[in-house]
Motif scaffolding. Sequence first.
Motif, PDB file in Angstrom:
ATOM      1  N   SER A  60       3.747   1.358  -9.235  1.00  0.00           N
ATOM      2  CA  SER A  60       3.187   0.437 -10.242  1.00  0.00           C
ATOM      3  C   SER A  60       3.536  -1.007  -9.890  1.00  0.00           C
ATOM      4  N   ALA A  61       3.491  -1.320  -8.613  1.00  0.00           N
ATOM      5  CA  ALA A  61       3.847  -2.662  -8.135  1.00  0.00           C
ATOM      6  C   ALA A  61       2.639  -3.242  -7.408  1.00  0.00           C
ATOM      7  N   ARG A  62       1.905  -4.105  -8.101  1.00  0.00           N
ATOM      8  CA  ARG A  62       0.647  -4.615  -7.562  1.00  0.00           C
ATOM      9  C   ARG A  62       0.874  -5.937  -6.842  1.00  0.00           C
ATOM     10  N   GLY A  85       0.846  -1.195   0.000  1.00  0.00           N
ATOM     11  CA  GLY A  85       0.000   0.000   0.000  1.00  0.00           C
ATOM     12  C   GLY A  85       0.874   1.234   0.000  1.00  0.00           C
ATOM     13  N   GLY A  86       0.270   2.350  -0.428  1.00  0.00           N
ATOM     14  CA  GLY A  86       1.071   3.575  -0.509  1.00  0.00           C
ATOM     15  C   GLY A  86       0.373   4.777   0.075  1.00  0.00           C
ATOM     16  N   GLY A  87      -0.540   4.551   1.043  1.00  0.00           N
ATOM     17  CA  GLY A  87      -1.241   5.669   1.672  1.00  0.00           C
ATOM     18  C   GLY A  87      -0.695   5.956   3.064  1.00  0.00           C
ATOM     19  N   ILE A 121     -19.093   7.105  -2.520  1.00  0.00           N
ATOM     20  CA  ILE A 121     -18.584   6.176  -1.501  1.00  0.00           C
ATOM     21  C   ILE A 121     -17.128   6.522  -1.175  1.00  0.00           C
ATOM     22  N   THR A 122     -16.824   6.543   0.099  1.00  0.00           N
ATOM     23  CA  THR A 122     -15.487   6.938   0.564  1.00  0.00           C
ATOM     24  C   THR A 122     -14.635   5.701   0.820  1.00  0.00           C
ATOM     25  N   PHE A 123     -15.103   4.872   1.741  1.00  0.00           N
ATOM     26  CA  PHE A 123     -14.396   3.611   1.975  1.00  0.00           C
ATOM     27  C   PHE A 123     -15.330   2.621   2.646  1.00  0.00           C
TER      28      PHE A 123
HETATM   29  C1  LIG Z   1     -12.402  12.371  -0.766  1.00  0.00           C
HETATM   30  C2  LIG Z   1     -12.008  11.786   0.566  1.00  0.00           C
HETATM   31  C3  LIG Z   1     -11.843  12.621   1.659  1.00  0.00           C
HETATM   32  C4  LIG Z   1     -11.502  12.071   2.896  1.00  0.00           C
HETATM   33  N1  LIG Z   1     -11.256  12.941   3.936  1.00  0.00           N
HETATM   34  C5  LIG Z   1     -10.785  12.441   5.101  1.00  0.00           C
HETATM   35  C6  LIG Z   1     -10.337  13.319   6.132  1.00  0.00           C
HETATM   36  O1  LIG Z   1     -10.286  14.550   5.965  1.00  0.00           O
HETATM   37  N2  LIG Z   1      -9.930  12.745   7.296  1.00  0.00           N
HETATM   38  C7  LIG Z   1      -9.886  11.388   7.484  1.00  0.00           C
HETATM   39  O2  LIG Z   1      -9.513  10.938   8.560  1.00  0.00           O
HETATM   40  N3  LIG Z   1     -10.252  10.549   6.501  1.00  0.00           N
HETATM   41  C8  LIG Z   1     -10.687  11.035   5.320  1.00  0.00           C
HETATM   42  N4  LIG Z   1     -11.012  10.158   4.317  1.00  0.00           N
HETATM   43  C9  LIG Z   1     -10.857   8.717   4.574  1.00  0.00           C
HETATM   44  C10 LIG Z   1      -9.374   8.380   4.448  1.00  0.00           C
HETATM   45  O3  LIG Z   1      -8.969   8.642   3.128  1.00  0.00           O
HETATM   46  C11 LIG Z   1      -9.066   6.931   4.740  1.00  0.00           C
HETATM   47  O4  LIG Z   1      -9.629   6.532   5.956  1.00  0.00           O
HETATM   48  C12 LIG Z   1      -7.549   6.732   4.828  1.00  0.00           C
HETATM   49  O5  LIG Z   1      -6.875   7.510   3.891  1.00  0.00           O
HETATM   50  C13 LIG Z   1      -7.210   5.285   4.605  1.00  0.00           C
HETATM   51  O6  LIG Z   1      -5.799   5.171   4.607  1.00  0.00           O
HETATM   52  P1  LIG Z   1      -5.147   3.814   4.142  1.00  0.00           P
HETATM   53  O7  LIG Z   1      -3.684   4.074   4.153  1.00  0.00           O
HETATM   54  O8  LIG Z   1      -5.696   2.689   4.907  1.00  0.00           O
HETATM   55  O9  LIG Z   1      -5.660   3.606   2.636  1.00  0.00           O
HETATM   56  P2  LIG Z   1      -5.262   4.399   1.313  1.00  0.00           P
HETATM   57  O10 LIG Z   1      -4.735   5.743   1.615  1.00  0.00           O
HETATM   58  O11 LIG Z   1      -6.418   4.309   0.395  1.00  0.00           O
HETATM   59  O12 LIG Z   1      -4.054   3.557   0.736  1.00  0.00           O
HETATM   60  C14 LIG Z   1      -4.247   2.283   0.170  1.00  0.00           C
HETATM   61  C15 LIG Z   1      -3.114   2.063  -0.773  1.00  0.00           C
HETATM   62  O13 LIG Z   1      -3.051   0.701  -1.180  1.00  0.00           O
HETATM   63  C16 LIG Z   1      -2.686   0.653  -2.541  1.00  0.00           C
HETATM   64  N5  LIG Z   1      -3.070  -0.665  -3.064  1.00  0.00           N
HETATM   65  C17 LIG Z   1      -4.307  -1.167  -3.287  1.00  0.00           C
HETATM   66  N6  LIG Z   1      -4.226  -2.424  -3.772  1.00  0.00           N
HETATM   67  C18 LIG Z   1      -2.903  -2.717  -3.833  1.00  0.00           C
HETATM   68  C19 LIG Z   1      -2.175  -3.854  -4.278  1.00  0.00           C
HETATM   69  N7  LIG Z   1      -2.780  -4.951  -4.740  1.00  0.00           N
HETATM   70  N8  LIG Z   1      -0.813  -3.806  -4.233  1.00  0.00           N
HETATM   71  C20 LIG Z   1      -0.154  -2.696  -3.784  1.00  0.00           C
HETATM   72  N9  LIG Z   1      -0.808  -1.592  -3.369  1.00  0.00           N
HETATM   73  C21 LIG Z   1      -2.162  -1.607  -3.389  1.00  0.00           C
HETATM   74  C22 LIG Z   1      -3.415   1.823  -3.149  1.00  0.00           C
HETATM   75  O14 LIG Z   1      -2.876   2.201  -4.384  1.00  0.00           O
HETATM   76  C23 LIG Z   1      -3.201   2.869  -2.054  1.00  0.00           C
HETATM   77  O15 LIG Z   1      -1.981   3.544  -2.221  1.00  0.00           O
HETATM   78  C24 LIG Z   1     -11.360  10.683   3.067  1.00  0.00           C
HETATM   79  C25 LIG Z   1     -11.492   9.841   1.954  1.00  0.00           C
HETATM   80  C26 LIG Z   1     -11.810  10.384   0.709  1.00  0.00           C
HETATM   81  C27 LIG Z   1     -11.933   9.463  -0.461  1.00  0.00           C
END
Ligand SMILES: Cc1cc2nc3c(=O)[nH]c(=O)nc-3n(C[C@H](O)[C@H](O)[C@H](O)COP(=O)(O)OP(=O)(O)OC[C@H]3O[C@@H](n4cnc5c(N)ncnc54)[C@H](O)[C@@H]3O)c2cc1C
Length: 496
Positions: A176-178, A12-14, A428-430
């Motif tokens: 770009s690494a899935r 993941g990259g978030g 939908i957000t998540f």
């Molecule tokens: C428009 C919007 C506004 C929001 N505003 C807020 C806010 O202000 N405050 C808040 O707390 N939350 C907010 N949220 C919710 C928040 O975005 C999420 O709760 C949080 O970012 C999730 O973080 P994460 O790292 O778990 O997932 P993500 O940030 O979604 O990261 C998931 C990563 O996994 C990668 N990935 C997926 N499949 C694979 C794979 N097979 N191989 C490798 N990598 C993969 C994706 O490319 C991505 O980089 C918002 C969401 C949206 C859409």
Amino acid sequence: MTEAAYDVIVVGGGNAAFCAALSARERCERVLVLERAPEDEAGGNSRFTAGAMRVAYRGVEDLRKLMPDLTDDEIARTDFGTYTEDQFFDDLGRVTQYRCDPDLTEVLVKRSFETLLWMRSKGVRFVPIYGRQAFKVDGRFKFWGGLTVETWGGGPGLVDALTKGACNAGVEVWYSARALSLLNDDDGVHGVRVRRAGRTVDVRARSVVLAGGGFQANPEWRARYLGPGWDLAKVRGTRFNTGDVIRMALDIGASPAGNWSGCHAVGWERNAPEFGDLAVGDAFQKHSYPFGIMLNAEGRRFVDEGADFRNYTYAKYGRVILAQPGQFAWQVFDKKVLHLLRDEYRIKQVTKVSASTLEELVRKLDDVNAGAALEEIQRYNAAVRREVPFNPNVKDGRCTTGLAVNKSNWANTLDEPPFEAYAVTCGITFTFGGLRINTDAQVISTDGDPIAGLYAAGELVGGIFYFNYPGGSGLTNGAVFGRIAGASAARAACGA
Ligand SMILES: Cc1cc2nc3c(=O)[nH]c(=O)nc-3n(C[C@H](O)[C@H](O)[C@H](O)COP(=O)(O)OP(=O)(O)OC[C@H]3O[C@@H](n4cnc5c(N)ncnc54)[C@H](O)[C@@H]3O)c2cc1C
């Protein structure tokens, strides 16, 4: 083909992934981040956010630690109040109908403040959310709704800061690494099979952290788990969160947990594209409905727009809009509240109509029964308790009485031109359902034991959010458990 081994691989990259990688790097040398998206679309949903982060604090002194740049002048003209651990815990309990896992919730709440301080030490900057979470009363800003800080530069600023911090610390990042599947045997997980630049490679590691987001960008899974009609929702954020990473854990016996039929979904620009647009970010959302009313295709109100502060209703009202005929609604306001509308109402890409009479306005509402809409507005106006003063900073109790769907707070009459209306659908957000973890962020198997070498954090974890969600908890959740997952994975890989 087998590549050189890493200590920890993070998928993941978030926000959750980079917090895990930075945390793992504190103990281990060789940390690899696998991001499915190309670099220009990287950062997951985290990059689409405004960067709002819910955090417990005892008062302005705590906030000063998070935001040393706060000036005396800002402090003098702002009532930051407090947001105690008890309040945070109560908010999570209340909005999830007390279904949130108590152990995970306690960790989330109690570690929120120290985790944001830790993020600061890694290069993330925080600022007060003046624009969205504070109104001016008697010359002073007053924060409301328990949400006070956001990351500098919003979601893009957060992802940039974390990525920079990780790269400076020597974390390797593959774009770009899935990730396709987990390499596992009876002793647990030993790496990840990855598709990179058209090639499939097995990358071995001592521990793996999964932080690959939910399944909201997969219409087939949405219809399958969230129910009929959800395939029609627009996706607010990244197109890359398709549930891959959840699936690969389930495939090796991880236990699903939480609210698989639930999700965070909001009122979202009706004509927005299928997935989020990084140039617009979260500005397609339309969150000022507590100060107006919402009408559906039949010209009817269908929800209590003022049931609570928007922080506590916005995440569940997308579902309500999706359930309306044609999956849309119009938000209607009059002059009295136009100055309170959030910035997102003033973007170019908005479906908006204005009128100087209500008759003209209802005629302009695309796909709405105009006659019924006019009658509904008149019924609503007549039901407003005008003797109760309007106050946007508190739940003011200015309500309607006697309607089939009453409005509990901030019920202003719609009678002062200009009138404005904005068309929304469901964005939908998540998704809320995901993998079961324990408080060390170890992934738990369907037999109830931790799966050796496997950890998870962020959006793909189930058990914390049910039905609804207090705004700003998603990033904090990803940061708190990302940091824990990284530390647990590193301890297992490199020792204490
Ligand atoms: C428009 C919007 C506004 C929001 N505003 C807020 C806010 O202000 N405050 C808040 O707390 N939350 C907010 N949220 C919710 C928040 O975005 C999420 O709760 C949080 O970012 C999730 O973080 P994460 O790292 O778990 O997932 P993500 O940030 O979604 O990261 C998931 C990563 O996994 C990668 N990935 C997926 N499949 C694979 C794979 N097979 N191989 C490798 N990598 C993969 C994706 O490319 C991505 O980089 C918002 C969401 C949206 C859409």
